[in-house]
Scaffold this active site. Structure first.
Site, PDB file in Angstrom:
ATOM      1  N   HIS A   1       0.875  -1.179   0.000  1.00 28.16           N
ATOM      2  CA  HIS A   1       0.000   0.000   0.000  1.00 28.16           C
ATOM      3  C   HIS A   1       0.915   1.232   0.000  1.00 28.16           C
ATOM      4  O   HIS A   1       1.572   1.527   0.993  1.00 28.16           O
ATOM      5  CB  HIS A   1      -0.883  -0.057   1.253  1.00 28.16           C
ATOM      6  CG  HIS A   1      -2.060   0.839   1.210  1.00 28.16           C
ATOM      7  ND1 HIS A   1      -3.137   0.623   0.403  1.00 28.16           N
ATOM      8  CD2 HIS A   1      -2.331   1.993   1.880  1.00 28.16           C
ATOM      9  CE1 HIS A   1      -4.035   1.583   0.580  1.00 28.16           C
ATOM     10  NE2 HIS A   1      -3.562   2.440   1.462  1.00 28.16           N
TER      11      HIS A   1
ATOM     12  N   LYS B   1     -10.160   6.481  -3.219  1.00 28.52           N
ATOM     13  CA  LYS B   1      -9.166   7.501  -2.871  1.00 28.52           C
ATOM     14  C   LYS B   1      -7.837   7.051  -3.464  1.00 28.52           C
ATOM     15  O   LYS B   1      -7.452   5.886  -3.333  1.00 28.52           O
ATOM     16  CB  LYS B   1      -9.123   7.599  -1.345  1.00 28.52           C
ATOM     17  CG  LYS B   1      -7.923   8.267  -0.752  1.00 28.52           C
ATOM     18  CD  LYS B   1      -8.258   8.754   0.658  1.00 28.52           C
ATOM     19  CE  LYS B   1      -7.074   8.693   1.599  1.00 28.52           C
ATOM     20  NZ  LYS B   1      -7.348   9.318   2.891  1.00 28.52           N
TER      21      LYS B   1
ATOM     22  N   LYS C   1      -3.714   7.706  -3.631  1.00 28.82           N
ATOM     23  CA  LYS C   1      -2.603   8.334  -2.921  1.00 28.82           C
ATOM     24  C   LYS C   1      -1.621   8.838  -3.970  1.00 28.82           C
ATOM     25  O   LYS C   1      -1.017   8.034  -4.697  1.00 28.82           O
ATOM     26  CB  LYS C   1      -1.905   7.319  -2.019  1.00 28.82           C
ATOM     27  CG  LYS C   1      -2.828   6.518  -1.123  1.00 28.82           C
ATOM     28  CD  LYS C   1      -3.524   7.349  -0.104  1.00 28.82           C
ATOM     29  CE  LYS C   1      -2.656   7.678   1.060  1.00 28.82           C
ATOM     30  NZ  LYS C   1      -3.418   8.400   2.109  1.00 28.82           N
TER      31      LYS C   1
ATOM     32  N   ASP D   1      -5.479  11.899  -2.254  1.00 30.56           N
ATOM     33  CA  ASP D   1      -4.808  12.285  -1.013  1.00 30.56           C
ATOM     34  C   ASP D   1      -3.334  12.533  -1.343  1.00 30.56           C
ATOM     35  O   ASP D   1      -2.628  11.629  -1.785  1.00 30.56           O
ATOM     36  CB  ASP D   1      -4.942  11.170   0.033  1.00 30.56           C
ATOM     37  CG  ASP D   1      -4.465  11.617   1.410  1.00 30.56           C
ATOM     38  OD1 ASP D   1      -3.961  12.750   1.522  1.00 30.56           O
ATOM     39  OD2 ASP D   1      -4.618  10.835   2.365  1.00 30.56           O
TER      40      ASP D   1
ATOM     41  N   GLU E   1      -7.334  15.894  -0.791  1.00 29.65           N
ATOM     42  CA  GLU E   1      -6.978  15.797   0.631  1.00 29.65           C
ATOM     43  C   GLU E   1      -5.537  16.266   0.863  1.00 29.65           C
ATOM     44  O   GLU E   1      -4.608  15.805   0.193  1.00 29.65           O
ATOM     45  CB  GLU E   1      -7.155  14.333   1.068  1.00 29.65           C
ATOM     46  CG  GLU E   1      -6.921  14.083   2.535  1.00 29.65           C
ATOM     47  CD  GLU E   1      -7.319  12.650   2.922  1.00 29.65           C
ATOM     48  OE1 GLU E   1      -8.084  12.003   2.180  1.00 29.65           O
ATOM     49  OE2 GLU E   1      -6.841  12.182   3.960  1.00 29.65           O
TER      50      GLU E   1
ATOM     51  N   ASP F   1      -6.401  16.917   6.565  1.00 31.98           N
ATOM     52  CA  ASP F   1      -6.156  15.661   7.296  1.00 31.98           C
ATOM     53  C   ASP F   1      -5.003  15.867   8.293  1.00 31.98           C
ATOM     54  O   ASP F   1      -5.250  16.141   9.470  1.00 31.98           O
ATOM     55  CB  ASP F   1      -5.868  14.508   6.333  1.00 31.98           C
ATOM     56  CG  ASP F   1      -5.672  13.187   7.057  1.00 31.98           C
ATOM     57  OD1 ASP F   1      -5.952  13.135   8.273  1.00 31.98           O
ATOM     58  OD2 ASP F   1      -5.231  12.185   6.441  1.00 31.98           O
TER      59      ASP F   1
ATOM     60  N   LYS G   1     -10.220  11.747  12.604  1.00 33.06           N
ATOM     61  CA  LYS G   1      -9.551  10.470  12.918  1.00 33.06           C
ATOM     62  C   LYS G   1      -9.438  10.448  14.424  1.00 33.06           C
ATOM     63  O   LYS G   1      -8.874  11.391  15.017  1.00 33.06           O
ATOM     64  CB  LYS G   1      -8.145  10.403  12.297  1.00 33.06           C
ATOM     65  CG  LYS G   1      -8.120  10.104  10.806  1.00 33.06           C
ATOM     66  CD  LYS G   1      -6.703  10.043  10.261  1.00 33.06           C
ATOM     67  CE  LYS G   1      -6.755   9.865   8.745  1.00 33.06           C
ATOM     68  NZ  LYS G   1      -5.415   9.998   8.123  1.00 33.06           N
TER      69      LYS G   1
ATOM     70  N   GLU H   1     -13.689   6.159   5.319  1.00 31.29           N
ATOM     71  CA  GLU H   1     -12.719   5.298   4.617  1.00 31.29           C
ATOM     72  C   GLU H   1     -12.307   4.159   5.551  1.00 31.29           C
ATOM     73  O   GLU H   1     -11.139   3.784   5.595  1.00 31.29           O
ATOM     74  CB  GLU H   1     -11.514   6.129   4.164  1.00 31.29           C
ATOM     75  CG  GLU H   1     -10.819   6.851   5.314  1.00 31.29           C
ATOM     76  CD  GLU H   1      -9.608   7.679   4.911  1.00 31.29           C
ATOM     77  OE1 GLU H   1      -9.406   7.928   3.715  1.00 31.29           O
ATOM     78  OE2 GLU H   1      -8.858   8.079   5.825  1.00 31.29           O
TER      79      GLU H   1
HETATM   80  C1  MUC Z   1      -4.273   9.053   5.139  1.00 28.35           C
HETATM   81  O1  MUC Z   1      -3.394   9.813   4.803  1.00 28.35           O
HETATM   82  O2  MUC Z   1      -5.413   9.465   5.075  1.00 28.35           O
HETATM   83  C2  MUC Z   1      -5.988   6.548   5.014  1.00 28.35           C
HETATM   84  C3  MUC Z   1      -6.291   5.799   3.941  1.00 28.35           C
HETATM   85  C4  MUC Z   1      -5.103   5.439   3.330  1.00 28.35           C
HETATM   86  O3  MUC Z   1      -4.947   4.752   2.322  1.00 28.35           O
HETATM   87  O4  MUC Z   1      -4.083   5.997   4.010  1.00 28.35           O
HETATM   88  C5  MUC Z   1      -4.575   6.545   5.202  1.00 28.35           C
HETATM   89  C6  MUC Z   1      -3.900   7.715   5.720  1.00 28.35           C
HETATM   90 MG    MG Z   2      -4.969  11.544   4.459  1.00 30.52          MG
END
Ligand code: MUC
Ligand code: MG
Length: 376
Positions: free
Chosen positions: A19, A164, A166, A195, A221, A246, A270, A324
């Protein structure tokens, strides 16, 4: 009721695939578990997760364990956990910061108290507004074709229709192109969000967010560093696509400053960032008072940590951007006897007593870093 003991375990759980985040690639996710026992033998369990040791937030798993054992536990032994908020206040006087450690300890107290009262923990927070909540999946395999396959599978199986991505690692332009390819493949069947995990500066954000907005992305994000609220404020007022806080949003004081300066359009809640469930409820109140919509975030907790967040988020009336809480689906194995259920694009909120999860002590022993002699 009196607190008799508090034990902390660092547990490493393998994931089903790597991941990729901006700061770390997770192949084994580290969670920290704690077990509080009352003098009459009732157990309260809690979990927090960290990402990449100390690379995502300041507190590493090792620091969380040490802070609880050395500085927090002595403040609690012999006290009545029913007064969990008052006890958290006392902890706050003696221990600065260390929000993940505090959140973990508060969760064990709440689980213990709710089990003692034989009710789900959400009853201690005003009761449920939702019995299930929408749940996003993070496409972070690092490969566009694999991400598209994953997204299509999620849509076909009615598991997720919010995705989502990254995109904090690597070339921003290539990452934007990757996102737009995925959005084109999914079309109107799902929501695509990104994100950035603080990886861009403001100039990069300007051209990337414009392209993402034009490409149909629904949410951006944390594009900027967590300290850069002024920049987040400029981006939020410039673009139509909502910008979410975040990493910049943790404590109630940070929530107030972000709301006051409009340094985000959406709050990613969170539980550990705020320092616990009670504090997260207060962050939600600041969002509500400021007309800021909310999103139920994750640090990629396993089933117990997910249940903790899910139960708390279920007590917040307006969760416009869903959650999430996919964590348990990313793990090869789990540390509870019962599992979190997902149905029709939503997470089903676990029911009590406590957080509604039964810890599998053999699994904890198996995955724990230390020899766990005290678990029976
Ligand atoms: C984050 O940065 O939000 C949440 C979902 C994911 O894939 O990473 C986390 C951390
Ligand atoms: Mg995040």
């Amino acid at each position: 009721m009196k607190i008799h003991s508090l034990e902390v375990y660092i547990v490493d759980l393998p994931t089903i695939r790597p991941h990729h985040l901006a700061m770390h690639t997770i192949v084994t996710q580290t969670i920290v578990l704690a077990c509080m026992r009352s003098e009459d033998g009732i157990e309260g369990w809690g979990e927090v997760a960290t990402i990449g040791g100390a690379s995502y937030f300041e507190e590493s798993p090792e620091v969380i364990k040490l802070t609880i054992e050395k500085y927090i536990s002595p403040l609690l032994i012999g006290k009545n956990p029913i007064n969990f908020d008052a006890l958290s206040h006392t902890i706050g006087i003696h221990v600065k910061g260390n929000y993940f450690a505090k959140a973990l300890v508060e969760a064990t107290m709440i689980d213990l108290v709710a089990k003692y009262k034989n009710v789900p923990s959400y009853e201690l927070f005003g009761g449920q507004c939702h019995t299930s909540l929408p749940v996003a999946w993070t496409l972070a395999s690092g490969d566009t074709v694999r991400d598209i396959e994953e997204a299509k599978h999620c849509l076909e199986t009615k598991r997720h229709n919010i995705f989502k991505l990254k995109i904090g690692k690597g070339d921003p332009k290539k990452n934007v192109a990757h996102v737009i390819k995925i959005k084109e493949a999914i079309g109107g069947a799902g929501s695509v969000r990104v994100d950035v995990n603080q990886a861009w500066d403001e100039a990069t954000s300007l051209y990337c967010i414009e392209a993402l907005e034009d490409g149909g992305v629904d949410l951006i994000e944390q594009p900027l560093m967590s300290w850069n609220n002024e920049g987040m404020s400029r981006l939020s007022s410039r673009f139509k696509v909502p910008i979410m806080a975040d990493e910049s949003l943790g404590t109630i004081q940070e929530a107030y400053q972000i709301a006051k300066n409009r340094a985000a359009d959406v709050f990613a809640l969170k539980v550990p960032k705020a320092g616990g469930l009670t504090a997260t409820k207060k962050v939600a109140a600041i969002a509500e008072a400021s007309g800021i919509p909310m999103y139920g975030g994750t640090m990629i907790e396993s089933s117990l940590g997910t249940a903790i967040c899910a139960q708390l988020y279920s007590t917040i009336p307006e969760m416009k951007f869903g959650t999430e809480l996919f964590g348990p689906l990313l793990f090869k194995d789990n540390i509870t006897v019962n599992q979190i259920e997902y149905e029709n694009f939503e997470i089903i909120i676990p029911n009590g007593p406590g957080f509604g999860m039964v810890v599998d002590k053999e699994k904890v022993k198996h995955y724990s870093r230390e020899t766990v002699s005290s678990i029976n």
